[in-house]
Design a protein around this motif. Structure first.
Motif, PDB file in Angstrom:
ATOM      1  N   PHE A  37       0.849  -1.188   0.000  1.00 56.75           N
ATOM      2  CA  PHE A  37       0.000   0.000   0.000  1.00 56.75           C
ATOM      3  C   PHE A  37       0.889   1.243   0.000  1.00 56.75           C
ATOM      4  CE2 PHE A  37      -4.341  -1.543   1.024  1.00 56.75           C
ATOM      5  CZ  PHE A  37      -4.051  -2.884   1.171  1.00 56.75           C
ATOM      6  N   GLN A  39       0.750   5.493   0.872  1.00 55.14           N
ATOM      7  CA  GLN A  39      -0.007   6.596   1.457  1.00 55.14           C
ATOM      8  C   GLN A  39       0.705   7.913   1.232  1.00 55.14           C
ATOM      9  OE1 GLN A  39      -1.266   6.154   5.566  1.00 55.14           O
ATOM     10  NE2 GLN A  39      -3.001   7.478   5.127  1.00 55.14           N
ATOM     11  N   ARG A  45      -4.887   5.615   2.176  1.00 57.53           N
ATOM     12  CA  ARG A  45      -3.895   4.599   1.830  1.00 57.53           C
ATOM     13  C   ARG A  45      -4.431   3.774   0.653  1.00 57.53           C
ATOM     14  NH1 ARG A  45      -1.383   1.521   6.953  1.00 57.53           N
ATOM     15  NH2 ARG A  45      -1.177   3.714   7.557  1.00 57.53           N
ATOM     16  N   GLU A  46      -3.595   3.611  -0.366  1.00 59.69           N
ATOM     17  CA  GLU A  46      -4.005   2.964  -1.628  1.00 59.69           C
ATOM     18  C   GLU A  46      -3.305   1.627  -1.784  1.00 59.69           C
ATOM     19  OE1 GLU A  46      -3.599   3.874  -6.446  1.00 59.69           O
ATOM     20  OE2 GLU A  46      -2.320   4.889  -5.004  1.00 59.69           O
ATOM     21  N   GLY A  47      -4.068   0.594  -2.074  1.00 60.97           N
ATOM     22  CA  GLY A  47      -3.465  -0.695  -2.389  1.00 60.97           C
ATOM     23  C   GLY A  47      -2.928  -0.670  -3.794  1.00 60.97           C
ATOM     24  N   CYS A  50      -0.882  -6.715  -5.017  1.00 58.26           N
ATOM     25  CA  CYS A  50      -1.254  -7.781  -4.099  1.00 58.26           C
ATOM     26  C   CYS A  50      -0.782  -9.122  -4.649  1.00 58.26           C
ATOM     27  CB  CYS A  50      -2.762  -7.788  -3.884  1.00 58.26           C
ATOM     28  SG  CYS A  50      -3.332  -8.927  -2.605  1.00 58.26           S
ATOM     29  N   TYR A  94       5.256   3.576   2.104  1.00 57.93           N
ATOM     30  CA  TYR A  94       4.842   2.275   1.580  1.00 57.93           C
ATOM     31  C   TYR A  94       4.728   1.279   2.731  1.00 57.93           C
ATOM     32  CZ  TYR A  94       5.425   3.785  -3.229  1.00 57.93           C
ATOM     33  OH  TYR A  94       5.280   4.430  -4.433  1.00 57.93           O
ATOM     34  N   ALA A 106      -5.641  -4.642  -3.714  1.00 51.73           N
ATOM     35  CA  ALA A 106      -5.515  -4.427  -2.266  1.00 51.73           C
ATOM     36  C   ALA A 106      -5.679  -5.742  -1.514  1.00 51.73           C
ATOM     37  CB  ALA A 106      -6.547  -3.417  -1.788  1.00 51.73           C
ATOM     38  N   TRP A 115      -0.159  -5.286   9.608  1.00 51.64           N
ATOM     39  CA  TRP A 115       0.524  -4.221   8.875  1.00 51.64           C
ATOM     40  C   TRP A 115       1.952  -4.060   9.375  1.00 51.64           C
ATOM     41  CZ3 TRP A 115      -1.591  -1.236   4.978  1.00 51.64           C
ATOM     42  CH2 TRP A 115      -2.975  -1.274   4.805  1.00 51.64           C
TER      43      TRP A 115
END
Length: 125
Positions: A37, A39, A45-47, A50, A94, A106, A115
């Motif tokens: 992710f 930010q 916060r962006e995925g 994955c 990140y 995500a 996390w």
């Protein structure tokens, strides 16, 4: 308890490359979807990528597709994000996340949600 520790961030010039690492402990890496992710201050916060459970595939956000590559080494309990052709808009903190499945780009939880602490990436000349 699963713990994640990111490393590898830093300052890089536009067009450059960085590889982020995520060390996973306290659990079996293969059981989890692992996501990266990003930010940026003032934004959610962006995925961005994955890796699916069992390392059966990977997904990417459109903003990084073709430039970033996610990979994992189950023997070392490590997940990596190779970032090429970096641009100033890639600047941010990140984070890696261990969760249950990939929803788009995500990693998403259904009971498991871990996390790391984040690592700063700055792309600037």
């Amino acid at each position: 308890q699963v713990q994640l520790v990111e490393s590898g961030g830093g300052l890089v010039q536009p067009g450059g490359s960085l590889t982020l690492s995520c060390a996973v402990s306290g659990g079996t890496l293969d059981f989890y979807a692992i996501g990266w992710f990003r930010q940026v201050p003032g934004k959610l916060r962006e995925g961005i990528s994955c890796s699916k459970v069992g390392n059966t595939g990977s997904t990417y956000a459109e903003s990084v597709k073709g430039r970033f590559t996610i990979s994992r080494d189950n023997a070392k309990n490590m997940v990596y994000l190779q970032m090429d052709s970096l641009q100033p808009e890639d600047t941010g903190v990140y984070y890696c996340r261990a969760a249950d499945y990939c929803s788009g780009s995500a990693a998403s939880p259904m009971g498991h949600d871990y996390w790391g602490q984040g690592t700063q990436v700055t792309v600037s000349s």
